[in-house]
Motif scaffolding. Structure first.
Motif, PDB file in Angstrom:
ATOM      1  N   GLU A 113       5.792 -34.537  -0.640  1.00  0.00           N
ATOM      2  CA  GLU A 113       4.683 -33.592  -1.456  1.00  0.00           C
ATOM      3  C   GLU A 113       4.015 -32.715  -0.417  1.00  0.00           C
ATOM      4  N   ASN A 114       3.949 -33.152   0.779  1.00  0.00           N
ATOM      5  CA  ASN A 114       3.528 -32.420   2.021  1.00  0.00           C
ATOM      6  C   ASN A 114       4.400 -31.114   2.084  1.00  0.00           C
ATOM      7  N   LEU A 115       5.453 -31.284   2.032  1.00  0.00           N
ATOM      8  CA  LEU A 115       6.501 -30.474   2.387  1.00  0.00           C
ATOM      9  C   LEU A 115       6.901 -29.405   1.079  1.00  0.00           C
TER      10      LEU A 115
ATOM     11  N   ILE B 233      15.223 -31.228   5.638  1.00  0.00           N
ATOM     12  CA  ILE B 233      14.225 -30.918   6.668  1.00  0.00           C
ATOM     13  C   ILE B 233      13.911 -32.279   7.061  1.00  0.00           C
ATOM     14  N   ILE B 234      13.246 -33.176   6.455  1.00  0.00           N
ATOM     15  CA  ILE B 234      12.788 -34.496   6.624  1.00  0.00           C
ATOM     16  C   ILE B 234      13.672 -35.393   7.219  1.00  0.00           C
TER      17      ILE B 234
ATOM     18  N   LYS C 107      10.701 -42.494   5.423  1.00  0.00           N
ATOM     19  CA  LYS C 107       9.309 -42.305   5.374  1.00  0.00           C
ATOM     20  C   LYS C 107       8.937 -41.302   4.286  1.00  0.00           C
ATOM     21  N   VAL C 108       9.909 -40.776   3.572  1.00  0.00           N
ATOM     22  CA  VAL C 108       9.618 -39.716   2.626  1.00  0.00           C
ATOM     23  C   VAL C 108       8.680 -40.162   1.523  1.00  0.00           C
TER      24      VAL C 108
ATOM     25  N   GLN D  13       4.821 -39.195  14.073  1.00  0.00           N
ATOM     26  CA  GLN D  13       5.374 -39.251  12.633  1.00  0.00           C
ATOM     27  C   GLN D  13       4.886 -38.160  11.837  1.00  0.00           C
ATOM     28  N   GLN D  14       3.396 -38.041  12.114  1.00  0.00           N
ATOM     29  CA  GLN D  14       2.729 -37.051  11.492  1.00  0.00           C
ATOM     30  C   GLN D  14       2.967 -35.683  12.115  1.00  0.00           C
TER      31      GLN D  14
END
Length: 162
Positions: A105-107, A129-130, A138-139, A150-151
């Motif tokens: 969701e951040n992406l 991209i992830i 970690k999606v 990771q962040q």
């Protein structure tokens, strides 16, 4: 044609001139590194390119379009500044991830709001991209469930998503 052309950028804070006639071009596919000692103006340059600071003098062009020209008498509106910022991805030292959203969701948030494709296209690109930053497992995690490294990779991935 250059993807980014910066011409004669000057920025002062009071009597202290931080950026002194900075000019460079960046071609598609090129990588540019900005190096220098602490206080030499690296962050100020990036903040000027992202319209977080106002340039005293100079010109910024992206794909041949003039985003800013100090010789123009026209004042930029907040809407135009926001529009110009969409040309740049900036990863802050404190990542600024949305804690209430998962990695995915951040992406997808900004591309969705900007209508950068169908929801399926946006999600597919985000997942790609992830995966490229090694976080495919970690999606569905939230930022608080990730390590600092990771962040940081999520923040980089988010910048790449645009």
């Amino acid at each position: 044609m250059s993807i980014l052309k910066v011409s004669n950028i000057r920025k002062s804070f009071g009597k202290t001139e931080v950026l002194k006639d900075i000019s460079f071009t960046l071609e598609k596919g090129e990588v540019l590194s900005i190096i220098g000692s602490s206080g030499s103006g690296k962050t100020t340059l990036l903040r000027c390119l992202n319209f977080l600071e106002t340039i005293n003098n100079g010109k910024i062009e992206v794909d041949g379009d003039v985003l800013y020209d100090s010789s123009s008498k026209e004042r930029m509106t907040e809407d135009k500044i926001r529009e110009n910022r969409l040309n740049f991805g900036l990863v802050f030292q404190n990542f600024n991830l949305f804690p209430q959203y998962t990695v995915l969701e951040n992406l997808t948030l900004a591309p969705t709001l900007l209508k950068k494709g169908t929801p399926q296209e946006i999600e597919s690109k985000a997942r790609e991209i992830i995966k490229s930053v090694g976080l495919e497992e970690k999606v569905d995690f939230y930022p608080c469930q990730l390590s600092g490294g990771q962040q940081q990779r999520v923040a980089i991935a988010r910048a790449l998503a645009l």
